[in-house]
Design an enzyme around this catalytic site. Sequence first.
Site, PDB file in Angstrom:
ATOM      1  N   ASP A   1       0.836  -1.191   0.000  1.00  0.00           N
ATOM      2  CA  ASP A   1       0.000   0.000   0.000  1.00  0.00           C
ATOM      3  C   ASP A   1       0.875   1.248   0.000  1.00  0.00           C
ATOM      4  OD1 ASP A   1      -2.281   1.554   0.109  1.00  0.00           O
ATOM      5  OD2 ASP A   1      -3.205   0.367   1.696  1.00  0.00           O
TER       6      ASP A   1
ATOM      7  N   GLU B   1       2.935   5.136  -3.781  1.00  0.00           N
ATOM      8  CA  GLU B   1       3.176   6.323  -4.615  1.00  0.00           C
ATOM      9  C   GLU B   1       4.218   7.285  -4.039  1.00  0.00           C
ATOM     10  OE1 GLU B   1      -0.420   6.792  -2.134  1.00  0.00           O
ATOM     11  OE2 GLU B   1       0.156   5.320  -3.603  1.00  0.00           O
TER      12      GLU B   1
ATOM     13  N   ASP C   1      -8.091   4.209  -3.574  1.00  0.00           N
ATOM     14  CA  ASP C   1      -9.281   4.325  -2.721  1.00  0.00           C
ATOM     15  C   ASP C   1     -10.379   5.116  -3.425  1.00  0.00           C
ATOM     16  OD1 ASP C   1      -7.691   3.009  -0.902  1.00  0.00           O
ATOM     17  OD2 ASP C   1      -7.164   4.814   0.202  1.00  0.00           O
TER      18      ASP C   1
END
Length: 827
Positions: free
Chosen positions: A431, A434, A504
Amino acid sequence: MKKQSIGSFRRCLNQISGMATETMRRIVRSGQFPVKGLIIIFLFISFSGVSQPFQKTEKGVVAHCNSVDVEIQFFSNSIVRVTKWPNGTSFTKESLSVIKAPEKTALRIQQDGNFLNLRSSRLMVQLNLDNGQVTFLSGNGDVMLSESKSGAEFIDFDDAGVKTFSVSQSFNLDEEEAIYGLGFQQKGRMIQRNLVMNMIQNNTESFVPFFQSVKGYGLFWDNYSPTTFSDSSNVTTFSSVVGDCIDYYYMAGANADAVIAQMRELTGQVPMFPLWTYGYWQSKERYKSQEETVGIVRKYRELGVPLDGIIQDWQYWGSNYLWNAMEFLDQEFPNPQKFVDDVHALNARMIITIWSSFGPMTKQYRELDAGGMLMNISTWPQSGSTLWPPKLDYPSGVRVYDAYHPEARDIYWKYLNDGLFSLGIDGWWMDSTEPDHFDWLPEDFDFKTYLGSFRRVRNAYPLMTVGGVYKNQRAVTSDKRVFILTRSAFAGQQRYGANTWTGDVIASWETLRNQISAGLNFTLSGIPHWNSDIGGFFLWEFPEKLNDSEYRELYARWIQFGAFCPMMRSHGAEAPREIFQFGTKGEHIYDAIEKYINLRYRLLPYIYSTSWDVTANQSSFMRALMMDFASDKNVWDINNQYMFGKSILVSPVTEAMYSDKVNGSFDKVKSSSVYLPEGADWTDFWTGVRHRGGKTISKESPIDIMPLYIRAGSILPIGPNVQYASEKDWSSLEIRIYPGANGEFTLYEDENDNYNYENGLYSQIHFTWNESKKTLTIDARKGSFSGMQNERIFKVVVVDESNGIGMDSHVIDKEVKYRGRKTVVKL
C-alpha cells in the site's frame, strides 16, 4: 551567424567540398598538378570534414545543431532513443525503467543537404541539422511522428543546489490521431487528446509517461520528475521539472500489440503469476483479529462459494507508533503461525498489507534512520492516535523510507522476510507505494535521496520499492512466485510480478464506468495486471451503506466487471463486502454475485492460458477494442467495452437499471446497448445467438446478466466447478467452438506456483478450428512438467442457439480421449 543562414552555409560548404574532391581526382588522374595547389585542396577538404555537424557512433549519430547537441541511438530495428542537451554541458544517466541494452543494428546513414537520414530495416529517423528537429518515418517513408520545430526547451533550474534544467519537448500529431496510455486516471477518457495532465503519482492515479498511437508507434518520455503532458490539435508536449537532458524513446509497431511488445522489450517482460491469483479474493478495511479473518474463509467454505484468498489489512502491528513493523504485535493476533496455517488448511492463500513508511518505535525505523535512509515528507498516518479525525497534536512520527537506496531496499526485505515471509505469507499488498505525501512543501522535494533530490525521481518511487521486494524474494527462492498487489506503478513495473489497483475510489456508477478506461489505458501503457476495489472503497454517496438497494445493484454489477479483470478482488471501507452481507442463496443480489464468482472459476483454463500469452507473446488481458479492430473507427473512443483475452467481448453495465426496485422488481427486464465491432461475427455467450459485427444491438440485462459476446472462430476451454483454483485438475475440459470463422487457441499448463516454467517445464496443446471443413485439430502436446495429465477428456461443443448456453452446455457434440498425440475431430 543567424540561425536561418546556417543551413545555406552548410549546403554551400558541401557543394564546394564535392567540387574540390572531384577536381582533385581529375588532377591526380592527369598526373599534372602543382604541389602548392594540391596542399590547398587537401586543406580545404580537411576543413570541410572537420566542420561536419555530426559524428557516427556504434548506435547512430551525435549531431551539433545550433545550440543543442542531439544523439540518436538505435536500440533495435524498431526502437530509437533520442537525447538532447545544451552545447557545452554534459550528463550521466542510467535509466530506472529501461533495462534493454542496445542491439547491434544495421544502419544506413545518409546526408541530404541539411537533413540526416538514418535507416534501419523497420523505420527511418530524419534529423534536421539546422534546428535539431527529429522526424520518424515508417519503412515505406510515411511520416509517423515529428518533433515541433524548435520544440526542445531547456530552462535553468536549481534543484536543491544542483544546477540543471527544466526540460520540454513538443511533437506534431495528426489532428484526428488517437493516442492511448499515460497510465491510469479517473477521468473516463479513452483517447488521450486535447487535455492537460499533471503527472505526479497519487492515491488514485498512476502516471506512466508513455503513449501509443493508433497509427502504430509508441513514445516513452524517460523522466521521473513531476511532468506535465499537454495536448491540443496543434502540439503535444512533455514538460518535466527536472532533467539534465531530454530523453525519450520512439518505438515502431504494426499494431497496438506490437507497440506493447516493444515497450516491454525496452522496460522488461511480464513473469507468470501463480494460478491462485486468478481466483476470487476477499478483503475489507479491516479484519481486526485472526479469528475474524479465518472465520471469513471458513464461512465461504461452508456456503460452497469459491474463494482463493483473503487479505489482511493494516494495524495488525498495533499502534501507529509501530506502523508497518511487519510483525503481528496487536493482541488480537496472538499466534501468527497458527493464523497463517489455519488459512492454508482451508485451501486458501493470504496476502498482507505492508507500507512504504515506518513508525518511530519499529526496528526498521531505527536501522534506516541510523543510515540516513528515511525521508522528511509528511505522510500517512499523521497522528499517533487511531482516532478520527487525526489528533495532530500527537504526531505519529511515521516516515517514508528511501526506496531509491539499494541498502534501504535490502533492509526493508530483511524485516519482511524475518517477520512475515518466514510464516508462509503468500504475497504482498504494498500500500501507499506512490507514496502518500501531504502538504507538498518545497523542502519535501529538496530531500536528497540516494539518486538525488526527491523532485528528480519522484514518479519512479513505486518502481523502486516494488522492485526491491521482487528482486529480494526471487533471490531467496524460486519455489514460490512473487505476487504483489500495489497502489501505484511506473514504466517497467510489469517486470516485478505486480498487479496495480486504482486506489481508494469512491463508490458510484460514474466511478465504475471510469475504471474501464483506466484499466484499458494502463494496459496500453504496457502493464497488463490491473484491478479495482470491487464495490468502491468509500461509500460516501450511499449513507445507508449496504442497506441502500441501489448500492447493492452497483456492487453486483461491479462484481460482474471484476470477473473479467486480471484480478477479481472485493474490498472497501465503511461496510463489509462478503457475499453473505448481500442476502442468502435464492435472493437476487446474492445469486448474481455467486454466479460470476463461479463463472470466473469456470474460465480459469482460458485465463491462465491468456496469462501465458501475456508472458510469452507480450499480449494483454484487457484489450481496448482498437487493439483488435483498429480499422473500425467506431471503436477508437469506446470507453465502456473491451476484449478480455482475444475471444470475449465484455460490456459492463454501468448505470442503475433498477432504481425503482421494491419487492421483487428485479424480475423486470432492462436492456443495455452494445456495439459489436466490424470485422467479426459475435455469439451471445448467454443465448448462443449469432450477430454480424459493425452494429449496435440491444441486450436484455437483468441483474444477473452482463452482456458477453464471443468472437467467431474462438475456441474456449471451460473448466470444472471448484471451490479454489487448484482443487481439481484439468483432466476433463469442455472445449467450446464458436463457429463462423477459422480459429485457434493454445491451452497452457504448468506447476502453477514456481519458476520451473522458466526452464521449460510446462506444456501446450494447440487447437485449430477449420470453418469450411468443420474440423477441430488437436495437435500433439508440446512439453511436460511434474504432475502433468497424460490422459484427458475433451468434451467438444459447437455452440449455437441449442447448446453451450451460459456456463453449462446442454449437448456435447463429441467426447475425445486425448493422450498427447495429434487428433482430428470431424464435427
